[in-house]
Scaffold this motif. Structure first.
Motif, short mmCIF file in Angstrom:
data_model
loop_
_atom_site.label_atom_id
_atom_site.label_comp_id
_atom_site.label_asym_id
_atom_site.label_seq_id
_atom_site.Cartn_x
_atom_site.Cartn_y
_atom_site.Cartn_z
N HIS A 109 -5.74 5.91 2.26
CA HIS A 109 -6.24 5.15 3.19
C HIS A 109 -7.68 4.91 3.13
CE1 HIS A 109 -7.70 5.33 7.72
NE2 HIS A 109 -7.67 4.04 7.31
N HIS A 113 -10.09 1.96 2.83
CA HIS A 113 -11.21 1.61 4.10
C HIS A 113 -12.31 1.27 3.24
CE1 HIS A 113 -12.69 2.41 7.97
NE2 HIS A 113 -13.80 2.66 7.42
N GLU A 137 -5.97 -3.00 7.03
CA GLU A 137 -5.57 -1.65 6.11
C GLU A 137 -4.34 -1.17 6.36
OE1 GLU A 137 -8.24 1.39 8.06
OE2 GLU A 137 -10.01 0.53 7.28
N LEU A 141 -1.58 -0.88 3.10
CA LEU A 141 -1.05 0.53 2.97
C LEU A 141 0.42 0.21 2.91
CD1 LEU A 141 -3.43 2.82 4.95
CD2 LEU A 141 -3.20 2.72 2.41
N PRO A 149 -2.01 4.79 9.12
CA PRO A 149 -2.95 5.75 9.31
C PRO A 149 -3.12 6.18 10.77
CG PRO A 149 -4.01 4.19 8.27
CD PRO A 149 -2.57 3.76 8.13
#
Length: 152
Positions: A109, A113, A137, A141, A149
């Protein structure tokens, strides 16, 4: 669709528990995570550091006197992305434990990011930008089989 090319330098500082972080960050996984977040080819250095180095860099470059999870230093966004991503191992490990995530998933993550930051994404410019970056994001992922996340 083919993923962008990546020239990766993966570096580890000297700190207690470095072997655990090396195990969570094999080169092929780091390459995969970053390539999925790149829109164009990139040359990226990833450095895993201790709390002292993380705090020093955050203080020197952002004026914030604490170690943070990831710092992005972007040098070019075209014709290729050129950046350094500095991740503070103790902060990443603490956050992974607090959020009941694997160390590898949390690194994934943060690398996504940081890579987005290197391409001009910014979540600190307003709620709409933060929501858009967070959604992207999550999408990136999910493409790699990593859960959100953000608990969504």
């Amino acid at each position: 669709m083919a993923l962008p090319a990546l020239s990766l330098s993966l570096q580890f500082g000297r700190f207690d528990g470095v072997a655990r972080h090396r195990a969570a960050l094999p080169r092929h996984r780091v390459t995969r995570w970053i390539r999925h977040a790149l829109d164009i080819d990139g040359e990226i250095t990833v450095r895993i550091v201790d709390a002292d180095e993380g705090q020093q860099l955050n203080r020197e470059f952002r004026g914030k006197d604490y170690a943070t999870n990831v710092l992005t230093f972007d040098y070019a966004q075209a014709p290729i992305v050129m950046a350094d991503l500095v991740l503070c191992a103790p902060v990443v490990a603490r956050e992974a434990k607090e959020n009941r995530k694997t160390l590898a998933d949390h690194y994934a993550h943060l690398l996504v990011h940081g890579t987005l930051h290197a391409q001009g994404w910014d979540h600190e410019t307003g709620d709409a930008d933060a929501d858009e970056m967070e959604a992207y994001e999550i999408e990136i992922l999910a493409e790699m089989g990593i859960r959100s996340p953000y608990g969504k």
